[in-house]
Scaffold this motif. Structure first.
Motif, PDB file in Angstrom:
ATOM      1  N   PHE A 226      61.523 -56.248  10.506  1.00 55.26           N
ATOM      2  CA  PHE A 226      62.574 -55.246  10.702  1.00 55.26           C
ATOM      3  C   PHE A 226      63.706 -55.806  11.556  1.00 55.26           C
ATOM      4  O   PHE A 226      64.843 -55.374  11.457  1.00 55.26           O
ATOM      5  CB  PHE A 226      62.026 -53.984  11.369  1.00 55.26           C
TER       6      PHE A 226
ATOM      7  N   GLU B 112      59.220 -55.860   2.797  1.00 57.39           N
ATOM      8  CA  GLU B 112      58.326 -55.412   1.732  1.00 57.39           C
ATOM      9  C   GLU B 112      57.593 -56.568   1.056  1.00 57.39           C
ATOM     10  O   GLU B 112      56.698 -56.353   0.256  1.00 57.39           O
ATOM     11  CB  GLU B 112      59.089 -54.586   0.693  1.00 57.39           C
TER      12      GLU B 112
ATOM     13  N   PHE C  71      54.708 -39.789   6.500  1.00 60.24           N
ATOM     14  CA  PHE C  71      55.762 -39.144   5.717  1.00 60.24           C
ATOM     15  C   PHE C  71      55.494 -37.647   5.681  1.00 60.24           C
ATOM     16  O   PHE C  71      54.483 -37.218   5.108  1.00 60.24           O
ATOM     17  CB  PHE C  71      55.803 -39.710   4.294  1.00 60.24           C
TER      18      PHE C  71
ATOM     19  N   HIS D 134      56.740 -35.287   4.021  1.00 56.95           N
ATOM     20  CA  HIS D 134      56.826 -34.583   2.747  1.00 56.95           C
ATOM     21  C   HIS D 134      55.672 -34.909   1.821  1.00 56.95           C
ATOM     22  O   HIS D 134      55.605 -34.395   0.713  1.00 56.95           O
ATOM     23  CB  HIS D 134      58.154 -34.898   2.056  1.00 56.95           C
TER      24      HIS D 134
ATOM     25  N   PHE E 149      50.801 -44.422  -0.697  1.00 62.40           N
ATOM     26  CA  PHE E 149      52.232 -44.709  -0.820  1.00 62.40           C
ATOM     27  C   PHE E 149      52.529 -46.131  -1.284  1.00 62.40           C
ATOM     28  O   PHE E 149      53.407 -46.358  -2.105  1.00 62.40           O
ATOM     29  CB  PHE E 149      52.934 -44.443   0.513  1.00 62.40           C
TER      30      PHE E 149
ATOM     31  N   ILE F 116      47.356 -51.493   1.339  1.00 55.89           N
ATOM     32  CA  ILE F 116      48.011 -52.583   0.618  1.00 55.89           C
ATOM     33  C   ILE F 116      47.289 -53.912   0.827  1.00 55.89           C
ATOM     34  O   ILE F 116      47.792 -54.959   0.443  1.00 55.89           O
ATOM     35  CB  ILE F 116      49.485 -52.724   1.030  1.00 55.89           C
TER      36      ILE F 116
ATOM     37  N   SER G  49      62.314 -44.982  11.289  1.00 53.20           N
ATOM     38  CA  SER G  49      60.975 -45.567  11.346  1.00 53.20           C
ATOM     39  C   SER G  49      60.224 -45.310  10.039  1.00 53.20           C
ATOM     40  O   SER G  49      59.437 -46.145   9.605  1.00 53.20           O
ATOM     41  CB  SER G  49      60.205 -45.011  12.532  1.00 53.20           C
ATOM     42  N   LEU G  50      60.503 -44.166   9.412  1.00 46.80           N
ATOM     43  CA  LEU G  50      59.827 -43.888   8.132  1.00 46.80           C
ATOM     44  C   LEU G  50      60.287 -44.859   7.058  1.00 46.80           C
ATOM     45  O   LEU G  50      59.489 -45.340   6.255  1.00 46.80           O
ATOM     46  CB  LEU G  50      60.090 -42.451   7.697  1.00 46.80           C
TER      47      LEU G  50
ATOM     48  N   GLU H 161      61.245 -47.848   7.574  1.00 51.29           N
ATOM     49  CA  GLU H 161      60.666 -49.159   7.869  1.00 51.29           C
ATOM     50  C   GLU H 161      59.215 -49.225   7.435  1.00 51.29           C
ATOM     51  O   GLU H 161      58.779 -50.216   6.835  1.00 51.29           O
ATOM     52  CB  GLU H 161      60.791 -49.445   9.368  1.00 51.29           C
ATOM     53  N   VAL H 162      58.464 -48.163   7.744  1.00 52.96           N
ATOM     54  CA  VAL H 162      57.074 -48.151   7.312  1.00 52.96           C
ATOM     55  C   VAL H 162      56.999 -48.299   5.801  1.00 52.96           C
ATOM     56  O   VAL H 162      56.218 -49.084   5.276  1.00 52.96           O
ATOM     57  CB  VAL H 162      56.384 -46.848   7.763  1.00 52.96           C
ATOM     58  N   ALA H 163      57.873 -47.574   5.119  1.00 53.27           N
ATOM     59  CA  ALA H 163      57.866 -47.642   3.655  1.00 53.27           C
ATOM     60  C   ALA H 163      58.171 -49.059   3.178  1.00 53.27           C
ATOM     61  O   ALA H 163      57.538 -49.558   2.249  1.00 53.27           O
ATOM     62  CB  ALA H 163      58.874 -46.660   3.078  1.00 53.27           C
ATOM     63  N   ARG H 164      59.108 -49.724   3.858  1.00 52.25           N
ATOM     64  CA  ARG H 164      59.412 -51.116   3.460  1.00 52.25           C
ATOM     65  C   ARG H 164      58.186 -51.990   3.658  1.00 52.25           C
ATOM     66  O   ARG H 164      57.839 -52.791   2.803  1.00 52.25           O
ATOM     67  CB  ARG H 164      60.560 -51.676   4.305  1.00 52.25           C
TER      68      ARG H 164
ATOM     69  N   LEU I  57      55.266 -51.248   3.478  1.00 57.76           N
ATOM     70  CA  LEU I  57      54.247 -50.949   2.471  1.00 57.76           C
ATOM     71  C   LEU I  57      54.649 -51.501   1.107  1.00 57.76           C
ATOM     72  O   LEU I  57      54.115 -51.098   0.081  1.00 57.76           O
ATOM     73  CB  LEU I  57      54.004 -49.450   2.385  1.00 57.76           C
TER      74      LEU I  57
ATOM     75  N   GLN J 298      57.745 -51.475  -0.463  1.00 58.72           N
ATOM     76  CA  GLN J 298      58.748 -50.799  -1.289  1.00 58.72           C
ATOM     77  C   GLN J 298      60.127 -51.432  -1.088  1.00 58.72           C
ATOM     78  O   GLN J 298      60.516 -51.730   0.034  1.00 58.72           O
ATOM     79  CB  GLN J 298      58.814 -49.320  -0.904  1.00 58.72           C
ATOM     80  N   SER J 299      60.859 -51.569  -2.182  1.00 56.06           N
ATOM     81  CA  SER J 299      62.198 -52.134  -2.068  1.00 56.06           C
ATOM     82  C   SER J 299      63.127 -51.102  -1.454  1.00 56.06           C
ATOM     83  O   SER J 299      62.803 -49.921  -1.346  1.00 56.06           O
ATOM     84  CB  SER J 299      62.708 -52.510  -3.458  1.00 56.06           C
ATOM     85  N   LYS J 300      64.317 -51.561  -1.040  1.00 55.04           N
ATOM     86  CA  LYS J 300      65.270 -50.659  -0.408  1.00 55.04           C
ATOM     87  C   LYS J 300      65.572 -49.450  -1.292  1.00 55.04           C
ATOM     88  O   LYS J 300      65.663 -48.321  -0.828  1.00 55.04           O
ATOM     89  CB  LYS J 300      66.582 -51.398  -0.124  1.00 55.04           C
TER      90      LYS J 300
ATOM     91  N   ARG K 178      62.174 -42.577  -2.651  1.00 55.26           N
ATOM     92  CA  ARG K 178      60.889 -41.940  -2.357  1.00 55.26           C
ATOM     93  C   ARG K 178      60.834 -41.334  -0.964  1.00 55.26           C
ATOM     94  O   ARG K 178      59.981 -40.494  -0.691  1.00 55.26           O
ATOM     95  CB  ARG K 178      59.755 -42.956  -2.521  1.00 55.26           C
ATOM     96  N   VAL K 179      61.678 -41.803  -0.050  1.00 53.03           N
ATOM     97  CA  VAL K 179      61.590 -41.287   1.320  1.00 53.03           C
ATOM     98  C   VAL K 179      62.891 -40.618   1.757  1.00 53.03           C
ATOM     99  O   VAL K 179      62.940 -39.406   1.953  1.00 53.03           O
ATOM    100  CB  VAL K 179      61.204 -42.412   2.308  1.00 53.03           C
TER     101      VAL K 179
ATOM    102  N   ARG L 175      64.203 -37.760  -0.395  1.00 55.43           N
ATOM    103  CA  ARG L 175      63.239 -36.664  -0.418  1.00 55.43           C
ATOM    104  C   ARG L 175      63.314 -35.850   0.870  1.00 55.43           C
ATOM    105  O   ARG L 175      63.198 -34.635   0.861  1.00 55.43           O
ATOM    106  CB  ARG L 175      61.817 -37.213  -0.597  1.00 55.43           C
ATOM    107  N   LEU L 176      63.499 -36.562   1.973  1.00 51.78           N
ATOM    108  CA  LEU L 176      63.522 -35.857   3.267  1.00 51.78           C
ATOM    109  C   LEU L 176      64.859 -35.184   3.522  1.00 51.78           C
ATOM    110  O   LEU L 176      64.929 -34.113   4.103  1.00 51.78           O
ATOM    111  CB  LEU L 176      63.208 -36.842   4.403  1.00 51.78           C
TER     112      LEU L 176
END
Ligand SMILES: Nc1ncnc2c1ncn2[C@@H]1O[C@H](COP(=O)(O)OP(=O)(O)OP(=O)(O)O)[C@@H](O)[C@H]1O
Ligand SMILES: [Mg+2]
Lengths: 368, 534
Positions: A52, A77, A91, A93, A102, A150, B431-432, B434-437, B439, B441-443, B449-450, B453-454
């Motif tokens: 990050f 990623e 998340f 939602h 996820f 993952i 932070s959400l 970043e967590v998704a990345r 995991l 996931q691409s930008k 997806r995040v 949606r939020l």
């Protein structure tokens, strides 16, 4: 085998250097704790590892490939790093199952794998709930399951237990430890709590002034810290002045043997001596009789530990044990000696006591 | 009504508290694209002011000065200022008192009153004005304007004050009482202080609405800067309109600056976590009946009269004498304009809000705040500047065209969209992402997806806000609407001005219906997000 390695990591925010050359190797399958006071840059280090933040210098190697280095920056990623942030960050939602699945490919998201993962963190059957319907400890476990889903090369946990109450903390910690052991996961855990680091991790790295001051197994770190500052950061410590001779050091607690396995024994001369509180034995002195000042073998015995008379300043009762602060009657530069004894005795402030130390001890040359 | 409820709650000029502890402040690299997009938005928003200054400059300083320093200006100043002052004070008192009664007392039927008291916000000011004047023609001039405008805009104070009382630390009142402070003194020393920022924010909106209002005053026969600018523009005294516009913008700027100064002096903070506990409500005792009567009177006057008058005129309006666009036709046209402006604003507000929320910094905050300067540009001035300029330099293709009207709406209502989008982004912490990345996931996937949606509900809210404002906008629309086209508001206006009340009334009801339900829903949304942000 080394799963994760950092060499010379440097990171500054504006003119404020936070990491100034971090070198650390994390063996595969180990649970390594990074211990540092608040604001020491632990979160920053994890964020650099996760991708990050970009390091200003140095390299990060994950599973043998360079992830961050001169001219290289692998996107977060693509690192296969399971990141569990300080706040858990589920998340809101998505249901629990949605959170855990996820990172999986679309077809596997609803499948057995998610249920298994939830089972493995002890939350089987809660998949349909939403994050706000979970307790703090449950949320942490979901965040963990989500990261594990993952099959990451490394899991990074940022103070995962800080938001839990003391009771829950111990149980979640034990669970996490077991989950990692079973899956053979390589994990890096960040904390400012020495107890937590020492009791949870296989290896503890202390982050100080932007560098790793020492990295060792918990017992070694506690028994053989590399310097006096580190000694008092890792647990309670009595740092006394002394004079080092051949294999023994003279202190107000008599002459004590110096740990031969310690980090480079210093040359003879004035030294700082580390005596852990549990190395000191405490005896209630009979108030009618002045405390034995000379030790068991009379005044001439310079070759062994010596009894030291003092008075109790405070008595902190912890149930299983007690921490007693004792002011020696002979001057020691005003510093009280900390003693850890079994709990149960009642020693009101002012009670006369005698102290006796057991070696071996650590010693470092005293500057100036 | 020009300013829907949502503006009220988070307060557009309220400085966002710095994101504490959140890793929001962490991103080191500055997104150049985001800055460029935000700067472009800010530049477009500044266009009307720039045009106005160019025109004033072109007219010559001495000409403009001559037009500014004359008897008419003094008269308009007096009219505008005394009305703004009196109505703002009345709104502050009524709005705060109503909010306190609903939130902190054991008033019978609190939940029902809470809804009814807000609904008048959905009724355009000129419809309230129409309701009163059409039934009682003697409602005129200064006194008429005070009554009508107070009834039309007091919810702008009520909403933020009610929200802040709900969110305020209930313990403070109890502590004050336990320290020996009486009930009344506690109200003034603690409760009012807790609501101070909200009251000020509400008053600011009231004052800005009053400075910009045209339709209601025209019906009431009360002359202010806005009505005069309108008249001068229609009689082609363009330089004069320009000079008066400058004074009006200056007035608005003074109001904005004054509110900023006052707010800066006292910041109310809340210590500790949000307590779920409710204060036990104050018992009204013998005051119950008078308070209930007061509420009933307020609702009758603010809601009953305009709705009742519209229904009355549908049945009693007599022959339908004028030709005009049908109700469905006007509604369709209005919806097209509304959707266009709302889509543009929501999209344009996104980069500005993203920059402000996720990459805070001095220069970037300044960029974001500069977009609020639009608040100081009353709709009539924005429309006038745009139309005058395009007539001069782009006559053939922009003057009185649909794109220009939509651009004007977009500029006017941008601050509303920004408030909405910012509130929605606060629900999607970095932070959400970043967590998704991490995991895998691409930008783009993370955005889909995040983030979206939020923020989705908030973006819809921002969209609705702008849409509703367009539906009830009259002043700028009258100036800029393409020949032959009509919106609900302008068609209503044509009928009303020709005293064809029977034909005007259905258009009034249509506007109320379109605005009432969603603005209530919007109010709830912003209320909740105000809580969530704490
Ligand atoms: N984006 C940023 N910009 C400027 N300074 C930052 C930024 N992020 C962190 N810092 C600073 O870097 C230092 C280390 O921060 P970091 O969050 O890594 O500490 P930490 O060890 O995780 O602390 P804690 O235990 O409180 O979580 C702090 O002094 C902090 O103020
Ligand atoms: Mg941290």
């Amino acid at each position: 085998m080394t799963q994760l390695a950092m060499t010379g990591l440097y990171k500054a925010f504006g003119s404020l250097p936070v990491l100034t050359g971090v070198d650390l190797e994390v063996p595969a399958g180990s649970l390594t704790a990074i211990l540092g006071p608040s604001g020491s840059g632990k979160t920053t280090l994890l964020r650099v590892l996760a991708g990050f933040e970009r390091a200003d210098g140095g390299t990060v190697t994950i599973g043998g490939t360079v992830a961050d280095g001169p001219g290289v920056h692998v996107a977060p990623e693509r690192r296969r790093i399971g990141y569990v942030p300080q706040e858990g960050s589920l998340f809101p939602h998505l249901s629990v199952a949605g959170n855990v699945g996820f990172g999986l490919p679309p077809r596997e998201r609803r499948g057995r794998r998610t249920a298994e993962l939830l089972e493995s963190v002890g939350l089987g059957g809660l998949g349909k709930r939403y994050p706000h319907q979970l307790s703090g400890g449950q949320q942490q476990r979901v965040a963990l399951a989500r990261a594990l889903a993952i099959q990451p090369a490394v899991v990074l946990l940022d103070e995962p237990f800080a938001s839990l109450d003391a009771h829950l903390r111990a149980s979640v910690r034990a669970d996490v430890q077991q989950i990692f052991r079973q899956a053979g996961t390589t994990a890096v855990l960040v904390t400012h709590d020495q107890d937590e680091a020492l009791s949870t991790a296989d290896r503890v790295a202390v982050l100080r002034d932007g560098k790793i001051a020492q990295c060792a197994a918990p017992q070694d770190l506690y028994a053989r810290p590399v310097d006096a500052d580190l000694a008092s950061f890792i647990g309670d410590a009595n740092l006394l002045t002394g004079v080092l001779g051949a294999g023994v050091v003279q202190t107000i607690l008599g002459s004590l043997p110096v740990d031969p396995g310690g980090t480079a024994v210093p040359p003879p001369g004035p030294v700082t001596v580390l005596i852990r509180p549990e190395q000191v034995e405490l005896q209630a002195a009979d108030g009618s009789r002045p405390a034995d000042m000379g030790g068991p073998h009379g005044p001439a015995a310079a070759a062994g530990p010596r009894c030291l008379a003092g008075r109790v300043i405070s008595y902190g009762y912890h149930g299983h044990d007690a921490v007693v602060y004792v002011q020696p009657e002979r001057d020691t530069g005003g510093r009280a000696i900390i003693v850890r004894t079994l709990g149960g005795r009642d020693l009101p402030p002012g009670s006369p006591v005698t102290l006796r130390a057991h070696g071996p001890v650590l010693a470092w040359s005293r500057k100036s | 009504m020009a300013a829907p409820p949502a503006l009220a709650t988070p307060g557009p000029l309220q400085q966002q508290p710095p994101a504490t502890g959140a890793p929001a402040a962490r991103k080191a690299r500055l997104p150049a694209a985001l800055i460029a997009a935000s700067a472009a938005v800010a530049a477009v928003l500044a266009l009307p002011l720039v045009f106005l200054l160019i025109e004033a400059h072109g007219a010559g300083t001495s000409t403009v000065a001559g037009l500014v320093f004359r008897g008419l200006t003094r008269e308009l100043l007096w009219n505008t200022i005394r009305l703004t002052f009196v109505v703002t004070v009345l709104c502050a008192v009524i709005g705060t008192a109503a909010a306190w009664c609903v939130e902190r007392t054991a008033l019978p039927g609190r939940r029902v009153w809470a809804v009814l008291v807000v609904v008048p916000l959905a009724i355009p000011d000129f419809v309230v004005s129409f309701g009163w004047v059409s039934l009682w023609p003697w409602v005129q001039g200064f006194r008429g304007a005070v009554v009508v405008m107070t009834l039309a805009v007091y919810p702008l104070v009520y909403l933020p004050v009610a929200a802040s009382l709900r969110a305020a630390d209930p313990g403070q009142e109890e502590v004050a009482r336990s320290l020996g402070t009486g009930r009344v003194r506690t109200f003034f020393r603690i409760t009012l202080r807790q609501a101070r920022g909200a009251i000020l924010g509400g008053c600011l909106l009231v004052a800005l609405v009053l400075l910009a209002e045209y339709g209601a005053f025209e019906i009431l026969g009360y002359q202010t800067f806005t009505t005069e600018i309108f008249t001068e523009f229609n009689s082609f005294s363009l330089t004069s309109a320009c000079a008066l516009s400058l004074v009006l913008v200056l007035l608005s700027l003074i109001v904005l600056a004054g509110e900023g100064r006052l707010r800066g002096k006292g910041r109310v903070s809340r210590s500790g976590a949000l307590a779920a506990r409710q204060l036990s409500p104050h018992q009204l005792g013998r005051a119950t009946i008078p308070v209930l009567a007061g509420f009933a009177l307020l609702i009758m006057a603010a809601l009953g009269v305009p709705v009742g008058a519209s229904i009355y005129w549908i049945f009693e309006g007599g022959t339908h004498s004028l030709d005009g666009i049908s109700l469905p036709g006007a509604a369709w046209q209005t919806a097209l304009y509304g959707v266009g402006a709302a889509a543009i604003d929501t999209a344009a507000a996104f980069p500005v809000a993203l920059l402000a929320v996720r990459y805070p910094g001095r220069a970037r905050n300044l960029l974001e705040r500069s977009t609020y300067l639009v608040l100081a540009m009353p709709g009539v001035v924005t429309a006038f500047a745009l139309s005058y300029f395009t007539e001069r330099y782009a006559d053939s293709f922009l003057y009185q065209s649909t794109p220009l009207l939509i651009l004007c709406y977009s500029i006017m209502f941008f601050p509303l969209a920004l408030v909405g989008v910012k509130a929605s982004l606060a629900r999607a912490p970095v932070s959400l992402d970043e967590v998704a990345r991490s995991l895998g996931q691409s930008k783009l996937a993370v955005l889909r997806r995040v983030t979206l949606r939020l923020t989705g509900p908030g973006l819809v809210a921002a969209f609705c806000l702008v849409f509703l404002s367009v539906v009830t906008e009259l002043t700028a629309t009258l100036l800029l609407i393409p020949t032959g086209a009509a919106t609900l508001a302008t068609q209503f206006w044509v009928y009303e001005q020709n005293v064809s009340y029977g034909q005007a009334a259905p258009f009034a009801l249509a506007m109320i219906a379109v605005a009432a339900v969603p603005s209530y829903v919007l109010g709830r949304f912003f209320d909740r997000s105000a809580h969530a942000q704490r």
